[in-house]
Write an enzyme that holds these catalytic residues in place. Structure first.
Site, PDB file in Angstrom:
ATOM      1  N   GLY A  67     -50.079 -17.127 -21.057  1.00  0.00           N
ATOM      2  CA  GLY A  67     -51.444 -16.560 -20.544  1.00  0.00           C
ATOM      3  C   GLY A  67     -51.756 -15.339 -21.378  1.00  0.00           C
ATOM      4  N   ASP A  68     -52.782 -14.691 -20.961  1.00  0.00           N
ATOM      5  CA  ASP A  68     -53.460 -13.797 -21.541  1.00  0.00           C
ATOM      6  C   ASP A  68     -52.509 -12.372 -21.513  1.00  0.00           C
ATOM      7  OD1 ASP A  68     -55.660 -14.852 -22.794  1.00  0.00           O
ATOM      8  OD2 ASP A  68     -56.828 -14.495 -21.222  1.00  0.00           O
ATOM      9  N   PRO A  69     -52.229 -11.499 -22.322  1.00  0.00           N
ATOM     10  CA  PRO A  69     -51.553 -10.273 -22.079  1.00  0.00           C
ATOM     11  C   PRO A  69     -52.199  -9.570 -21.152  1.00  0.00           C
ATOM     12  CG  PRO A  69     -52.480 -10.166 -24.193  1.00  0.00           C
ATOM     13  CD  PRO A  69     -52.538 -11.479 -23.815  1.00  0.00           C
ATOM     14  N   ARG A 113     -59.326 -15.494 -30.938  1.00  0.00           N
ATOM     15  CA  ARG A 113     -59.894 -14.841 -29.840  1.00  0.00           C
ATOM     16  C   ARG A 113     -60.071 -13.286 -29.976  1.00  0.00           C
ATOM     17  NH1 ARG A 113     -56.924 -17.094 -24.451  1.00  0.00           N
ATOM     18  NH2 ARG A 113     -58.875 -15.850 -23.684  1.00  0.00           N
TER      19      ARG A 113
END
Length: 261
Positions: free
Chosen positions: A3-5, A65
């Protein structure tokens, strides 16, 4: 699937006229504490040696991103300190110029290790002169301070949360000007040599804070000469205003508008 940090930390916010300073703050140096996860077992000395290769000027292409165009850019990393490691998790402190992507540094370290790595967590500990050590508050604390001011007419918490905008220019050179030069600058006039009282060292084309004798911030300007050249100047323009922070007509006029005859 990753997932995103998790990203937290220092985020300076400007209110009212101080919003004009946010561009200056955003272009200041940054410091982060970063958790990197390596995708294989590694030798700590090998990792230390690889990390040292990222100190100094590096070439970096922003991640897919990102909010900027993906083109290779030069960025400067001032220092990387390996603070701690546990298994495949590595804790680092990184200081760099703005616009440097920490997750890309983690990714590139993993490439040199030969097995890959990614950023798990990131905390910004400093943005310009603002750090966790000076007046860091949470959004919840800010919300409570505003509530106490509006509902209870108690501004004590709000005074603790807010800082004078002069704090934001601690990291750039300053000039102190005569009271009679202040009003002209608020109308956009250049600072000329006769209006200068004192100055710090600066280069031509550098951002300079223009201050009153009381320490009030008048404007951010671009230096038209070097500080060494000023020593021999009796007239001529020194600073060209870029962002005027002080309201007009607070100080007495030391100038007259040209009137049509």
């Amino acid at each position: 699937m990753r997932g995103d940090p998790k990203v937290t930390g220092v985020l300076p916010i400007g209110l009212e006229n101080a919003t004009k300073l946010m561009n200056l703050v955003s272009k200041s140096g940054k410091e982060y504490v970063c958790v990197m996860q390596v995708h294989c077992d590694y030798k700590i000395e090998e990792l230390r040696n690889i990390i040292q290769e990222f100190i100094g000027e590096i070439y970096q292409r922003p991640p897919v991103r990102s909010s900027v165009k993906r083109r290779t850019r030069k960025k400067r990393v001032y220092n990387i300190e390996l603070l701690e490691s546990e298994g495949r998790l590595v804790l680092m402190r990184i200081s760099s110029e703005p616009g440097t992507y920490m997750r890309k540094i983690c990714h590139d370290i993993g490439i040199l290790l030969g097995c890959g790595a990614h950023m798990r967590e990131l905390r910004r500990t400093r943005s310009g002169v603002f750090s966790e050590d000076n007046n860091l508050v949470t959004l919840h604390e800010l919300s409570e301070a505003i509530y106490m001011y509006k509902k209870c007419n108690d501004e004590s918490d709000l005074r603790r949360v807010l800082l004078p905008m002069e704090f934001a220019v601690c990291g750039i050179p300053k000039v102190v000007i005569d009271d009679y030069a202040v009003d002209a600058i608020t109308y956009g006039a250049n600072l000329n040599a006769p209006g200068l009282i004192a100055f710090q060292e600066f280069k031509r084309g550098e951002d300079v804070a223009v201050m009153t004798l009381k320490g009030e911030l008048v404007a951010i300007g671009e230096s038209l000469v070097t500080s060494n050249e000023i020593k021999n100047m009796k007239k001529g323009a020194i600073i060209k205003p870029k962002r005027v922070l002080m309201e007009r007509d607070i100080y007495p006029k030391g100038w007259k508008k040209n009137e049509k005859t």
